[in-house]
Scaffold this motif. Structure first.
Motif, PDB file in Angstrom:
ATOM      1  N   UNK A   1       0.849  -1.167   0.000  1.00  0.00           N
ATOM      2  CA  UNK A   1       0.000   0.000   0.000  1.00  0.00           C
ATOM      3  C   UNK A   1       0.901   1.240   0.000  1.00  0.00           C
ATOM      4  N   UNK A   2       0.778   2.076  -1.016  1.00  0.00           N
ATOM      5  CA  UNK A   2       1.599   3.272  -1.118  1.00  0.00           C
ATOM      6  C   UNK A   2       0.793   4.532  -0.897  1.00  0.00           C
ATOM      7  N   UNK A   3       1.488   5.609  -0.964  1.00  0.00           N
ATOM      8  CA  UNK A   3       0.844   6.910  -0.801  1.00  0.00           C
ATOM      9  C   UNK A   3       0.219   7.320  -2.123  1.00  0.00           C
ATOM     10  N   UNK A   4      -0.922   7.907  -2.075  1.00  0.00           N
ATOM     11  CA  UNK A   4      -1.578   8.439  -3.261  1.00  0.00           C
ATOM     12  C   UNK A   4      -1.312   9.938  -3.278  1.00  0.00           C
ATOM     13  N   UNK A   5      -0.191  10.340  -3.913  1.00  0.00           N
ATOM     14  CA  UNK A   5       0.255  11.729  -3.887  1.00  0.00           C
ATOM     15  C   UNK A   5       0.334  12.271  -5.311  1.00  0.00           C
ATOM     16  N   UNK A   6      -0.159  13.468  -5.488  1.00  0.00           N
ATOM     17  CA  UNK A   6      -0.039  14.170  -6.749  1.00  0.00           C
ATOM     18  C   UNK A   6       0.676  15.485  -6.486  1.00  0.00           C
ATOM     19  N   UNK A   7       1.708  15.781  -7.259  1.00  0.00           N
ATOM     20  CA  UNK A   7       2.475  17.019  -7.083  1.00  0.00           C
ATOM     21  C   UNK A   7       2.187  17.976  -8.232  1.00  0.00           C
ATOM     22  N   UNK A   8       2.169  19.255  -7.913  1.00  0.00           N
ATOM     23  CA  UNK A   8       2.022  20.309  -8.913  1.00  0.00           C
ATOM     24  C   UNK A   8       3.283  21.159  -8.866  1.00  0.00           C
ATOM     25  N   UNK A   9       3.974  21.296  -9.996  1.00  0.00           N
ATOM     26  CA  UNK A   9       5.202  22.075 -10.069  1.00  0.00           C
ATOM     27  C   UNK A   9       4.921  23.380 -10.805  1.00  0.00           C
ATOM     28  N   UNK A  10       5.398  24.483 -10.250  1.00  0.00           N
ATOM     29  CA  UNK A  10       5.224  25.798 -10.867  1.00  0.00           C
ATOM     30  C   UNK A  10       6.583  26.464 -10.988  1.00  0.00           C
ATOM     31  N   UNK A  11       6.781  27.235 -12.052  1.00  0.00           N
ATOM     32  CA  UNK A  11       8.101  27.807 -12.317  1.00  0.00           C
ATOM     33  C   UNK A  11       8.372  29.103 -11.563  1.00  0.00           C
ATOM     34  N   UNK A  12       7.341  29.762 -11.056  1.00  0.00           N
ATOM     35  CA  UNK A  12       7.533  31.024 -10.339  1.00  0.00           C
ATOM     36  C   UNK A  12       6.365  31.268  -9.394  1.00  0.00           C
TER      37      UNK A  12
END
Length: 72
Positions: A1-12
């Motif tokens: 069972x793993x983590x259900x993680x979503x990342x959002x990357x922004x440049x500034x």
């Protein structure tokens, strides 16, 4: 069972604040050295919209890396 993680990357900070306003994040991890402001200033702006989101500002101690990031 793993983590259900979503990342959002922004440049500034501008795109980060727009993403923050449009989404419901449970955590914000922010670089202190952003091209258009500091991570602390971005967190202050974020607090005007959603005061309960935990935020963490990180920075590098490598000055060469800092100068390279500012130039790009």
């Amino acid at each position: 069972m793993g983590w259900n993680v979503t990342a959002t990357f922004c440049k500034d900070a501008r795109s980060g604040l727009a993403a923050f306003k449009a989404n419901d994040f449970c955590l914000a991890i922010i670089d202190h050295y952003l091209p258009d402001t500091t991570g602390v200033e971005l967190i202050k702006e974020m607090r005007l919209y959603k005061k309960q989101t935990p935020s963490l500002a990180l920075h590098s101690t490598d000055l060469e890396l800092h100068h390279t990031a500012r130039e790009n």
